[in-house]
Write a protein that holds these residues in place. Structure first.
Motif, PDB file in Angstrom:
ATOM      1  N   GLY A 352       0.646   4.367   7.205  1.00  0.00           N
ATOM      2  CA  GLY A 352       0.834   2.940   6.904  1.00  0.00           C
ATOM      3  C   GLY A 352      -0.227   2.410   5.955  1.00  0.00           C
ATOM      4  N   GLY A 353      -1.390   3.044   5.972  1.00  0.00           N
ATOM      5  CA  GLY A 353      -2.440   2.636   5.043  1.00  0.00           C
ATOM      6  C   GLY A 353      -2.113   2.948   3.596  1.00  0.00           C
ATOM      7  N   ASP A 358       0.241  -5.129  -2.297  1.00  0.00           N
ATOM      8  CA  ASP A 358       0.915  -6.301  -2.866  1.00  0.00           C
ATOM      9  C   ASP A 358       2.325  -6.478  -2.307  1.00  0.00           C
ATOM     10  N   GLU A 359       2.651  -5.798  -1.211  1.00  0.00           N
ATOM     11  CA  GLU A 359       3.973  -5.928  -0.608  1.00  0.00           C
ATOM     12  C   GLU A 359       3.861  -6.605   0.759  1.00  0.00           C
ATOM     13  N   ARG A 360       4.958  -7.227   1.175  1.00  0.00           N
ATOM     14  CA  ARG A 360       5.014  -7.918   2.466  1.00  0.00           C
ATOM     15  C   ARG A 360       5.427  -6.902   3.534  1.00  0.00           C
ATOM     16  N   LEU A 372      -3.239  -2.145  10.330  1.00  0.00           N
ATOM     17  CA  LEU A 372      -3.148  -1.985   8.879  1.00  0.00           C
ATOM     18  C   LEU A 372      -4.059  -2.995   8.205  1.00  0.00           C
ATOM     19  N   ASN A 373      -4.726  -2.559   7.158  1.00  0.00           N
ATOM     20  CA  ASN A 373      -5.734  -3.402   6.511  1.00  0.00           C
ATOM     21  C   ASN A 373      -5.236  -4.132   5.273  1.00  0.00           C
ATOM     22  N   GLN A 374      -3.935  -3.992   4.945  1.00  0.00           N
ATOM     23  CA  GLN A 374      -3.411  -4.707   3.778  1.00  0.00           C
ATOM     24  C   GLN A 374      -3.471  -6.220   4.008  1.00  0.00           C
ATOM     25  N   LEU A 375      -3.443  -6.963   2.935  1.00  0.00           N
ATOM     26  CA  LEU A 375      -3.588  -8.417   3.018  1.00  0.00           C
ATOM     27  C   LEU A 375      -2.368  -9.091   3.623  1.00  0.00           C
TER      28      LEU A 375
END
Length: 560
Positions: A352-353, A358-360, A372-375
């Motif tokens: 998942g990392g 830049d995706e939702r 998960l560390n995405q924004l």
């Protein structure tokens, strides 16, 4: 000690009782768990401990109980000579070296003791260790009872007092109690350590606190109050930690599940939950568990594992990681399969990392564990029914709702039922690049499990239609297994090629082959490509993804 000893028990107005003292430890108290049970209000739950060992007989009082030896208070541990009189409540007990002429039958309150030979040094040490354990548990219990008498913890917690303030007040009260009985504590008990243990039991997770803080421990298993096992380096070990009783374990379970909106009682005697750090928790209690409350905690590391960590652990080689990373970027739908404890969730978290920041991304789990560390990550968690059996929100409900939230990627922690159909439909209708896990023993078995779960959705679909859905939705199955040495390895990366007739066709791209076990029990083997290239290589080129030319060369196997 070679002579035969007897214990004569007298009580005013009652018939005397005599029974033979064999070598061993004799906890004395009113609770049926003791070996000598004196069921009256004047006797504490665990009042004293009588030890019959190779070096003689000794007696130890357990504060705040009051025990007399020859009419004098007992402080600490004292040697008991023949003819000495032990007084507990209104009972007088005398140690004799010969059997009285008239012996009454053993009372029901005294548990019969099996005959045992005098212990050797090792056996004596084991008995002394058990005695110390019982002594420490009894003292903890009595201090805990004194704490409850002085401080209404439940009322304070219900009054929404700050957790830090509650712990401070509990800690101060425990220190006062320990200070009051310090001069009567059994030898060998550290007052500061004792205070910390009681504090953990009252407002923390009791004996689990130290185990949770140990980074080498990956799993904790509580089998009733007396047996706590841990997993270290893939092996199980029995610890010396214990709870006071079943109620203490139950209190800890409720302390874990309440903050995440779960409950456990006789109407719902098992529950899945999580700790604040994401560690997975399962608990089951009476009447389903016959040995007392059981608790299983699968710990998560404070820092989530990275792809480099998995390579270092020998889970899979870097080349496989780069291939899977390319598949994620190219929006391929991936299923991670494996047995219980094989590391599926940890692997899902690593893969998942790889999702673009830049995706939702929407994650859906029964009990939230992924980190998960995405924004742009939205975390959804299922909800169990309330006391009336209403208000449940299932993973399937969340999958359906997620489709209305404009997701770029959907990550489902695990598919177990009818949500498999909604997941496949989402993958086939514009939500490519989604990830999930499934319990299975092989990649082929994972497909069979998915077919079964789609049928659980309640729709009367023909088997061919289900297989068409699976064949067109899934691109890759990554299978992980746990080996005899406790290591977890990715054993297969298989591509779903499509449907031929009524069968889903697959091809293995990468495999791990075990070659043996070394002298230390470590599993040996090689990771290597099979020589087959995926049918979607052109998708990589279209997205500008470049992979090494020899990535699929079967001669490029390597060991980890």
């Amino acid at each position: 000690m070679t002579e035969t000893l007897y214990l004569q028990i007298r009580r005013p107005g009652k018939k005397d009782h005599v029974f033979r003292l064999e070598s061993g430890i004799y906890p004395i108290g009113s609770d049926p768990d003791n070996r000598i049970v004196l069921p009256t209000e004047s006797v504490a739950w665990r009042h004293a401990v009588l030890s019959v060992l190779g070096d003689g007989v000794s007696l130890e009082d357990l504060p705040p109980a009051a025990t007399l030896l020859n009419r004098l208070p007992v402080h600490g541990r004292l040697r008991v000579s023949i003819g000495s009189v032990l007084t507990i409540g209104d009972f007088d007990m005398t140690v004799l070296n010969r059997k009285p002429e008239e012996e009454g039958s053993a009372p029901r309150a005294i548990r019969p003791v099996e005959s045992a030979a005098p212990p050797e040094d090792a056996a004596a040490q084991a008995l002394l260790k058990r005695e110390a354990e019982l002594r420490g548990r009894s003292v903890r219990r009595q201090i805990h009872e004194a704490l409850l008498a002085r401080l209404d913890i439940k009322r304070l917690a219900a009054g929404h007092i700050e957790e830090a303030d509650l712990k401070r007040r509990v800690r101060e009260t425990i220190r006062q109690i320990v200070a009051d009985v310090r001069d009567r504590l059994p030898a060998g008990l550290d007052p500061d350590r004792l205070a910390q243990e009681v504090c953990d039991e009252a407002v923390g997770l009791g004996p689990l606190e130290d185990l949770l803080a140990d980074p080498a421990i990956t799993e904790i298993m509580v089998n009733g109050p007396d047996r706590i096992f841990v997993e270290k380096a893939g092996k199980l070990h029995l610890t010396e930690k214990t709870f006071l009783d079943d109620d203490s374990v139950r209190a800890i379970i409720e302390r874990i599940v309440a903050p995440v909106g779960r409950r456990i009682d006789e109407s719902q005697p098992y529950v899945d939950a999580r700790l604040p750090d994401g560690s997975r928790v399962n608990a089951i209690i009476h009447p389903l568990s016959l040995i007392g409350p059981c608790l299983t905690i699968r710990k998560f590391s404070l820092e989530p594992f990275t792809a480099a960590d998995l390579t270092r652990f020998g889970t899979w080689p870097e080349e496989w990681i780069e291939f899977v990373r390319a598949c994620v970027v190219a929006r391929k739908n991936i299923v991670i399969s494996g047995g219980t404890g094989s590391g599926k969730t940890s692997l899902l978290n690593v893969i998942g990392g790889f999702l673009p920041s830049d995706e939702r991304i929407i994650t859906i789990e029964d009990a939230a564990e992924l980190r998960l560390n995405q924004l742009h990550v939205i975390r959804l968690e299922a909800r169990p029914p309330n006391l009336e059996g209403k208000g449940a929100v299932t993973v399937r409900d969340l999958v359906r709702n997620a489709l209305r939230m404009r997701p770029d990627r959907i990550v489902i922690g695990e598919v177990r039922g009818g949500e498999a159909l909604d997941m496949l439909q989402a993958m086939n209708t514009g939500h490519e690049g989604s990830l999930t896990t499934v319990h299975a023993n092989t990649p082929r078995d994972a497909l069979s499990r998915l077919e079964t779960m789609v049928l659980m959705a309640g729709l009367d679909l023909p088997l061919r239609a289900i297989r068409e859905q699976i064949g067109s939705a899934l691109h890759l199955i990554i299978h992980e297994a746990r080996f005899s040495d406790g290591t977890r390895k990715v054993t297969r990366i298989s591509e779903i090629v499509g449907l031929e007739g009524d069968q889903i066709t697959m091809q293995d791209l990468f495999v791990f082959e075990q070659t043996g076990v070394d002298a230390g029990g470590k599993v040996m083997g090689t990771f290597h490509p099979t020589g087959s290239a995926p049918t979607f290589l052109q998708d990589f080129q279209a997205r500008g993804i470049t992979l090494p030319r020899d990535l699929f060369d079967p001669s490029k196997g390597r060991s980890l």
